[in-house]
Write a protein that holds these residues in place. Structure first.
Motif, PDB file in Angstrom:
ATOM      1  N   TRP A 338       0.793  -1.227   0.000  1.00  0.00           N
ATOM      2  CA  TRP A 338       0.000   0.000   0.000  1.00  0.00           C
ATOM      3  C   TRP A 338       0.828   1.282   0.000  1.00  0.00           C
ATOM      4  O   TRP A 338       0.334   2.330  -0.423  1.00  0.00           O
ATOM      5  CB  TRP A 338      -0.937   0.021   1.229  1.00  0.00           C
ATOM      6  CG  TRP A 338      -1.996  -1.021   1.139  1.00  0.00           C
ATOM      7  CD1 TRP A 338      -1.941  -2.295   1.637  1.00  0.00           C
ATOM      8  CD2 TRP A 338      -3.258  -0.913   0.464  1.00  0.00           C
ATOM      9  NE1 TRP A 338      -3.087  -2.973   1.317  1.00  0.00           N
ATOM     10  CE2 TRP A 338      -3.920  -2.148   0.615  1.00  0.00           C
ATOM     11  CE3 TRP A 338      -3.898   0.122  -0.230  1.00  0.00           C
ATOM     12  CZ2 TRP A 338      -5.186  -2.383   0.072  1.00  0.00           C
ATOM     13  CZ3 TRP A 338      -5.168  -0.117  -0.761  1.00  0.00           C
ATOM     14  CH2 TRP A 338      -5.791  -1.355  -0.608  1.00  0.00           C
ATOM     15  N   LEU A 339       2.033   1.233   0.523  1.00  0.00           N
ATOM     16  CA  LEU A 339       2.781   2.485   0.668  1.00  0.00           C
ATOM     17  C   LEU A 339       4.006   2.518  -0.231  1.00  0.00           C
ATOM     18  O   LEU A 339       4.576   1.483  -0.577  1.00  0.00           O
ATOM     19  CB  LEU A 339       3.206   2.672   2.137  1.00  0.00           C
ATOM     20  CG  LEU A 339       2.054   2.779   3.144  1.00  0.00           C
ATOM     21  CD1 LEU A 339       2.604   2.986   4.551  1.00  0.00           C
ATOM     22  CD2 LEU A 339       1.090   3.910   2.782  1.00  0.00           C
ATOM     23  N   SER A 340       4.404   3.743  -0.593  1.00  0.00           N
ATOM     24  CA  SER A 340       5.587   3.910  -1.440  1.00  0.00           C
ATOM     25  C   SER A 340       6.848   3.644  -0.621  1.00  0.00           C
ATOM     26  O   SER A 340       6.838   3.692   0.615  1.00  0.00           O
ATOM     27  CB  SER A 340       5.626   5.338  -1.976  1.00  0.00           C
ATOM     28  OG  SER A 340       5.871   6.236  -0.903  1.00  0.00           O
ATOM     29  N   GLU A 341       7.936   3.420  -1.338  1.00  0.00           N
ATOM     30  CA  GLU A 341       9.223   3.225  -0.658  1.00  0.00           C
ATOM     31  C   GLU A 341       9.579   4.430   0.193  1.00  0.00           C
ATOM     32  O   GLU A 341      10.143   4.322   1.276  1.00  0.00           O
ATOM     33  CB  GLU A 341      10.329   3.025  -1.705  1.00  0.00           C
ATOM     34  CG  GLU A 341      10.442   1.594  -2.152  1.00  0.00           C
ATOM     35  CD  GLU A 341      11.458   1.433  -3.272  1.00  0.00           C
ATOM     36  OE1 GLU A 341      12.437   2.214  -3.294  1.00  0.00           O
ATOM     37  OE2 GLU A 341      11.251   0.538  -4.108  1.00  0.00           O
ATOM     38  N   ARG A 342       9.212   5.562  -0.329  1.00  0.00           N
ATOM     39  CA  ARG A 342       9.502   6.826   0.339  1.00  0.00           C
ATOM     40  C   ARG A 342       8.845   6.903   1.720  1.00  0.00           C
ATOM     41  O   ARG A 342       9.478   7.260   2.717  1.00  0.00           O
ATOM     42  CB  ARG A 342       8.936   7.920  -0.565  1.00  0.00           C
ATOM     43  CG  ARG A 342       9.154   9.304  -0.123  1.00  0.00           C
ATOM     44  CD  ARG A 342      10.206   9.904  -0.989  1.00  0.00           C
ATOM     45  NE  ARG A 342      10.438  11.286  -0.647  1.00  0.00           N
ATOM     46  CZ  ARG A 342      10.215  12.275  -1.488  1.00  0.00           C
ATOM     47  NH1 ARG A 342       9.749  12.039  -2.695  1.00  0.00           N
ATOM     48  NH2 ARG A 342      10.492  13.499  -1.113  1.00  0.00           N
ATOM     49  N   VAL A 343       7.561   6.578   1.769  1.00  0.00           N
ATOM     50  CA  VAL A 343       6.838   6.641   3.040  1.00  0.00           C
ATOM     51  C   VAL A 343       7.304   5.514   3.959  1.00  0.00           C
ATOM     52  O   VAL A 343       7.492   5.711   5.169  1.00  0.00           O
ATOM     53  CB  VAL A 343       5.309   6.611   2.802  1.00  0.00           C
ATOM     54  CG1 VAL A 343       4.558   6.508   4.122  1.00  0.00           C
ATOM     55  CG2 VAL A 343       4.857   7.863   2.034  1.00  0.00           C
TER      56      VAL A 343
END
Ligand SMILES: O=c1nc2n(C[C@H](O)[C@H](O)[C@H](O)CO)c3cc(O)ccc3cc-2c(=O)[nH]1
Ligand SMILES: C[C@H]1O[C@@H](n2cnc3c(N)ncnc32)[C@H](O)[C@@H]1O
Ligand code: MET
Ligand code: SF4
Length: 364
Positions: A338-343
């Protein structure tokens, strides 16, 4: 049931079953169980701009063309810094719908900041928040699939209130919110795989049937995409633009119970504790008290002060359940699906912010 206004124009095919509507209409508070925990998030509220193409009659948030403002980079950074210092985890960004639509001053300000659109600027604002140690949760009104793509990887979750699937006077005027467009926005978040917060606004002229249909439409979209983390049951509040009153406690109790009965257990049901006494609905199935801020005002309802932590504890004591702090994004979404690598990198970072996120997660 008729077809929801605008769903054809926005190509979002959502219908609800008449038997489900009847079943929802029959729900009463005594039919639902109380939750065994109440959660909340600590946030700072950042009104990126007060410009809006709409003029919802209950809303004091928007400023007319010529008077609307844009937060500066410095203001965003400073508020985020204060929030992080006060133990917050969430930067809640809001703005009016399509604020670049009829506001020359917004274009000029964006231009000065080196941005072509408000979405570009929202992206930078989210980066500032991440940098200062907060998780961005943006509520930027209706979004196309492409607009959402511009901010998807810098948000921990997004939100837009469906408000209602009905056509109501309160949205009237030359330009008005279209239910089909709201549903399409929720669907777009699903297609992007973004954890999403939505909700209904109670008391803006909708009927009981409209409330049931709105909740069922949200359920339908969650069944398709699995991205709805919470549904806010928000009572409209009186203010200098809206004098038609707020829903009664009895109405709120029944509509909260309806939400709890209609939605799957995985979806949290939230009431904002500054807009009503949450103690009045703790036995109707709410399990969340939303985002509260030790630092900023509720810019949508500035006359309604946030309760202090002590008051939230009182609500939980009244309900006889523990109070648990959460992040803006619910636990089941905190992964690479669900989340980007960044987050994800922010969540795991070996710095103070990462430590703050881990502490909150460990407590829940
Ligand atoms: O995601 C949203 N969060 C909204 N929130 C914030 C919400 O309480 C939290 O940010 C979420 O629960 C995420 O933690 C509001 C808070 C208010 O006081 C008043 C209005 C809102 C409205 C929204 C909203 O439309 N969408
Ligand atoms: C950010 C969210 O705030 C809600 N909103 C706007 N005005 C009011 C009001 N007077 N009372 C309660 N909620 C309101 C809208 O539903 C919007 O989606
Ligand atoms: C005060 S409302 C802010 C968000 C957006 N304009 C909406 O209506 O959903
Ligand atoms: S509620 Fe949102 S869309 Fe409606 S006028 Fe206010 S800012 Fe604009």
């Amino acid at each position: 049931m008729g077809v929801f206004p605008g769903i054809e124009a926005y190509d979002v095919d959502v219908t609800v079953d008449e038997r489900d509507v009847e079943r929802a209409l029959a729900v009463r508070p005594a039919d639902v169980a109380a939750a065994d925990e109440l959660s909340f998030a600590r946030n700072v509220f950042l009104p990126l701009t007060t410009a809006c193409r709409y003029t919802c009659t209950y809303c004091t948030y928007y400023d007319p063309p010529g008077q609307a403002s844009l937060l500066t980079r410095e203001e965003i950074r400073e508020t985020c810094r204060q929030g992080a210092n006060a133990g917050c985890t969430e930067a809640l960004f809001t703005f009016g719908d399509d604020p670049d639509d009829r506001y020359a001053e917004i274009h000029a300000e964006l231009d000065e900041l080196g941005h072509e659109s408000i979405h570009d600027y929202l992206r930078e604002a989210c980066e500032i928040a991440l940098d200062e140690g907060l998780l961005p949760h943006s509520n930027p009104g209706d979004q196309t699939y492409e607009e959402m793509a511009a901010v998807a990887d810098v948000n921990a979750s997004l939100g837009v209130m469906l408000e209602t699937t009905a056509e109501v006077q309160a949205h009237g005027g030359p330009r008005s919110k279209v239910p089909g467009q709201r549903l399409n926005t929720i669907a777009n978040a699903g297609k992007h795989g973004i954890p999403f917060t939505t909700g209904i606004l109670v008391g803006i002229g909708e009927t009981w049937r409209d409330r049931a249909e709105s909740l069922l439409a949200i359920r339908e979209l969650d069944r398709r995409y699995g991205h709805v983390q919470e549904v806010i049951v928000q009572p409209v509040s009186d203010n200098e633009r809206w004098h038609e009153g707020s829903p009664s406690t009895a109405t709120m109790r029944r509509v909260v119970a309806m939400a709890r009965a209609v939605l799957p257990e995985s979806v949290s049901v939230q009431v904002p504790p500054n807009l009503m006494d949450a103690r009045d609905v703790v036995d109707c199935g709410i399990d969340d008290l939303g985002g509260v801020s030790p630092v900023t005002d509720d810019h949508v309802n500035p006359e309604y002060a946030w309760p202090a932590l002590r008051e939230l504890e009182e609500v939980a004591e009244h309900a006889g359940v523990p109070l648990a702090e959460r992040l803006p994004t619910y636990e089941r979404y905190l992964n690479e699906e669900w989340l980007s690598e960044r987050v994800l990198a922010a969540l795991d970072a070996p710095d103070d912010a990462g430590e703050r996120y881990r502490t909150v997660r460990a407590g829940t």
